[in-house]
Design an enzyme around this catalytic site. Structure first.
Site, short mmCIF file in Angstrom:
data_model
loop_
_atom_site.label_atom_id
_atom_site.label_comp_id
_atom_site.label_asym_id
_atom_site.label_seq_id
_atom_site.Cartn_x
_atom_site.Cartn_y
_atom_site.Cartn_z
N ASP A 230 -1.47 -0.90 5.79
CA ASP A 230 -1.94 -0.41 7.45
C ASP A 230 -3.27 -0.21 7.38
OD1 ASP A 230 -2.20 1.92 5.26
OD2 ASP A 230 -2.06 3.21 7.17
N ASP B 179 0.98 -1.12 0.05
CA ASP B 179 -0.03 -0.06 -0.04
C ASP B 179 0.87 1.11 -0.09
OD1 ASP B 179 -2.47 1.72 0.48
OD2 ASP B 179 -1.93 1.81 2.59
N ASP C 247 0.07 5.30 1.01
CA ASP C 247 -0.45 5.78 2.32
C ASP C 247 -0.32 5.22 3.41
OD1 ASP C 247 -1.38 8.61 0.86
OD2 ASP C 247 -2.28 7.02 -0.41
#
Length: 232
Positions: free
Chosen positions: A174, A16, A18
């Site tokens: 996250d 991922d 961000d």
């Protein structure tokens, strides 16, 4: 507690963006607080905005204005937030500490790496070189495929572009939807505790691994290359 690692070494790591590779929350928060300033409102505290960063406009506008998609006024805020963010998306965004070393270690180990994000390509494409991630083996944005995460299609497309079977890839993220997407794609999943993580505790996501730092991930990868190594 330590245990002997038996996980096969991956051929590729997909990340991922961000909250995983890059700390982009400061610029995302600045854009939404410009919206508040336009309306004569005080800034929303950064501590309230940061955990919502991985959820994009839905998270930021929800935290700053208490509005959700479908609510009156939400769409106009979303469009303007996009414009503000695009105009200034890398003033304060940086890679998380340890990420450059992690990526170097992946390459040195002969593995590929790529990015699979829900961020639209209008932001991903210009941001990637500004923060030093232009060497990714693939970049899949939120609008690259017909579905975004938690659907597995973006991850499967990333694996396809790398020329590596999904089951030989790990996915690192996250947010709960990252882990859901990784599992659905048949990949081993890693929850990164250094990211934004959202409202649900990472320990509840069902990831194969929950790690605290990029260095922990690098050490885990090295352990898969040297079977029998004891890991925490």
């Amino acid at each position: 507690m330590t245990r002997t690692l038996s996980t096969p070494a991956p051929r590729a790591i997909l990340f991922d963006l961000d909250g995983t590779l890059a700390d982009t929350a400061p610029d995302l928060a600045a854009a939404v607080n410009r919206l508040r300033a336009d309306r004569g409102l005080e800034p929303t505290p950064y501590a309230l905005l940061r955990p919502t960063a991985s959820a994009g406009a839905r998270g930021m506008i929800g935290a700053a204005f208490g509005l959700a998609p479908g609510d009156a006024g939400y769409e106009a805020l979303r469009v303007k937030w996009f414009d503000y963010y695009q105009a200034d998306m890398a003033s304060h965004s940086t890679l998380f500490g340890g990420v450059p070393e992690l990526l170097d270690g992946i390459v040195q180990a002969g593995m590929a790496w790529g990015i699979v994000t829900n961020k639209p390509a209008r932001f991903t494409d210009p941001l990637i070189p500004l923060i030093g991630l232009q060497h990714a083996g693939c970049i899949i944005s939120g609008d690259t495929t017909a579905h975004a995460k938690p659907h597995p299609l973006p991850l499967l497309e990333g694996a396809r572009r790398l020329g590596i079977a999904p089951e030989q890839c790990w996915y690192v993220g996250d947010d709960l939807r990252d882990i859901e997407a990784g599992r659905a794609a048949g990949m081993l999943t890693v929850a990164c505790g250094w990211g934004y993580c959202g409202a649900v505790e990472p320990a509840q996501w069902g990831a194969d691994y929950l790690l605290d730092t990029p260095q922990d991930l690098l050490e885990l990868l090295r352990a898969t290359i040297a079977p029998g190594v004891l890991v925490a």
